[in-house]
Scaffold this motif. Structure first.
Motif, mmCIF file in Angstrom:
data_model
loop_
_atom_site.group_PDB
_atom_site.id
_atom_site.type_symbol
_atom_site.label_atom_id
_atom_site.label_comp_id
_atom_site.label_asym_id
_atom_site.label_seq_id
_atom_site.Cartn_x
_atom_site.Cartn_y
_atom_site.Cartn_z
ATOM 1 N N LEU A 4 0.909 -1.277 -0.152
ATOM 2 C CA LEU A 4 -0.421 -0.474 -0.305
ATOM 3 C C LEU A 4 0.972 1.732 -0.090
ATOM 4 O O LEU A 4 0.655 2.731 -0.569
ATOM 5 N N ASN A 5 2.118 1.601 0.688
ATOM 6 C CA ASN A 5 2.925 2.450 0.769
ATOM 7 C C ASN A 5 3.182 3.274 -0.855
ATOM 8 O O ASN A 5 3.602 3.963 -1.545
ATOM 9 N N THR A 6 3.443 1.440 -1.245
ATOM 10 C CA THR A 6 3.875 1.895 -2.938
ATOM 11 C C THR A 6 2.937 2.608 -3.687
ATOM 12 O O THR A 6 2.933 4.097 -4.751
ATOM 13 N N LEU A 7 1.667 2.671 -3.763
ATOM 14 C CA LEU A 7 0.894 2.885 -4.116
ATOM 15 C C LEU A 7 0.015 4.032 -3.513
ATOM 16 O O LEU A 7 -0.233 5.010 -4.446
ATOM 17 N N ALA A 8 0.671 4.379 -2.362
ATOM 18 C CA ALA A 8 0.335 5.857 -1.866
ATOM 19 C C ALA A 8 1.232 6.717 -2.557
ATOM 20 O O ALA A 8 1.209 8.198 -2.736
ATOM 21 N N GLU A 9 2.693 6.246 -2.273
ATOM 22 C CA GLU A 9 3.207 6.635 -3.102
ATOM 23 C C GLU A 9 3.308 7.560 -4.487
ATOM 24 O O GLU A 9 3.165 8.748 -5.151
ATOM 25 N N PHE A 10 2.975 6.292 -5.264
ATOM 26 C CA PHE A 10 2.010 6.570 -6.934
ATOM 27 C C PHE A 10 1.049 7.418 -7.035
ATOM 28 O O PHE A 10 1.113 8.440 -7.476
ATOM 29 N N SER A 11 0.205 7.316 -6.008
ATOM 30 C CA SER A 11 -0.803 8.443 -5.812
ATOM 31 C C SER A 11 -1.104 10.083 -5.751
ATOM 32 O O SER A 11 -1.132 11.425 -6.343
ATOM 33 N N ARG A 12 0.998 10.063 -5.023
ATOM 34 C CA ARG A 12 0.777 11.895 -4.742
ATOM 35 C C ARG A 12 1.856 11.721 -5.348
ATOM 36 O O ARG A 12 1.309 12.960 -6.069
ATOM 37 N N ALA A 13 2.511 10.908 -6.325
ATOM 38 C CA ALA A 13 3.792 11.626 -7.790
ATOM 39 C C ALA A 13 2.874 11.801 -8.576
ATOM 40 O O ALA A 13 2.742 13.519 -9.264
ATOM 41 N N ASN A 14 1.703 11.309 -9.030
ATOM 42 C CA ASN A 14 0.467 11.459 -10.066
ATOM 43 C C ASN A 14 -0.703 12.342 -9.453
ATOM 44 O O ASN A 14 -1.835 12.101 -10.400
ATOM 45 N N CYS A 15 -0.328 12.487 -8.918
ATOM 46 C CA CYS A 15 -1.760 13.645 -8.380
ATOM 47 C C CYS A 15 -2.712 14.692 -9.404
ATOM 48 O O CYS A 15 -4.048 14.853 -9.131
ATOM 49 N N VAL A 16 -1.792 14.913 -9.843
ATOM 50 C CA VAL A 16 -2.552 16.100 -10.964
ATOM 51 C C VAL A 16 -3.164 15.064 -11.916
ATOM 52 O O VAL A 16 -4.342 16.005 -12.587
ATOM 53 N N THR A 17 -2.463 14.521 -12.684
ATOM 54 C CA THR A 17 -3.466 13.327 -13.336
ATOM 55 C C THR A 17 -4.412 12.397 -13.004
ATOM 56 O O THR A 17 -5.103 12.747 -13.395
ATOM 57 N N ILE A 18 -4.497 12.078 -11.787
ATOM 58 C CA ILE A 18 -5.200 11.544 -11.541
ATOM 59 C C ILE A 18 -6.644 12.569 -10.535
ATOM 60 O O ILE A 18 -7.484 12.322 -11.105
ATOM 61 N N CYS A 19 -6.338 13.500 -10.322
ATOM 62 C CA CYS A 19 -7.687 14.827 -10.774
ATOM 63 C C CYS A 19 -7.893 15.104 -11.306
ATOM 64 O O CYS A 19 -9.298 15.680 -11.305
ATOM 65 N N THR A 20 -6.716 15.758 -12.388
ATOM 66 C CA THR A 20 -7.522 16.202 -14.036
ATOM 67 C C THR A 20 -8.495 14.636 -14.193
ATOM 68 O O THR A 20 -10.088 15.331 -14.835
#
Length: 111
Positions: A4-20
């Motif tokens: 889950l830590n890797t998934l959370a890091e991925f989520s934070r690293a790609n925040c703009v894309t995910i929110c877009t």
């Protein structure tokens, strides 16, 4: 093993894309649920639209929680959380409204 830590890091690293993607997807599918309810469409269509919208809203909530985990408490995190919760509540209300009024004569009567 699922990390889950890797998934959370991925989520934070790609925040703009995910929110877009998630912000318009949440809004569009929630509006679709409201329109389907207003047009008195069959329940399976409303349930399908609400399920997709709820999935997007849940993903957004999980994404925002990854920011809360590291202590980022800013206006955008609260705005995104409010949007996701509003979409969840709106879809629930649409389902309940359709369920309550689908069989009533005034709801099903087009006159």
């Amino acid at each position: 093993m699922f990390d889950l830590n890797t998934l959370a890091e991925f989520s934070r690293a790609n925040c703009v894309t995910i929110c877009t993607f998630l912000v318009p997807a949440n809004l569009l599918v929630t509006i679709l649920t409201m329109v389907l309810t207003a047009l008195r469409r069959p329940s399976h269509q409303i349930w399908q639209s609400a399920a997709i919208a709820s999935f997007f809203a849940s993903v957004m909530i999980l994404h925002v929680y990854t920011w809360f985990m590291i202590g980022v408490v800013m206006a955008p995190t609260y705005i995104l959380m409010s949007l996701a919760i509003s979409c969840l509540v709106t879809n629930l209300i649409a389902i309940l409204f359709h369920r309550r009024y689908a069989n009533s004569p005034s709801f099903s009567n087009n006159a």
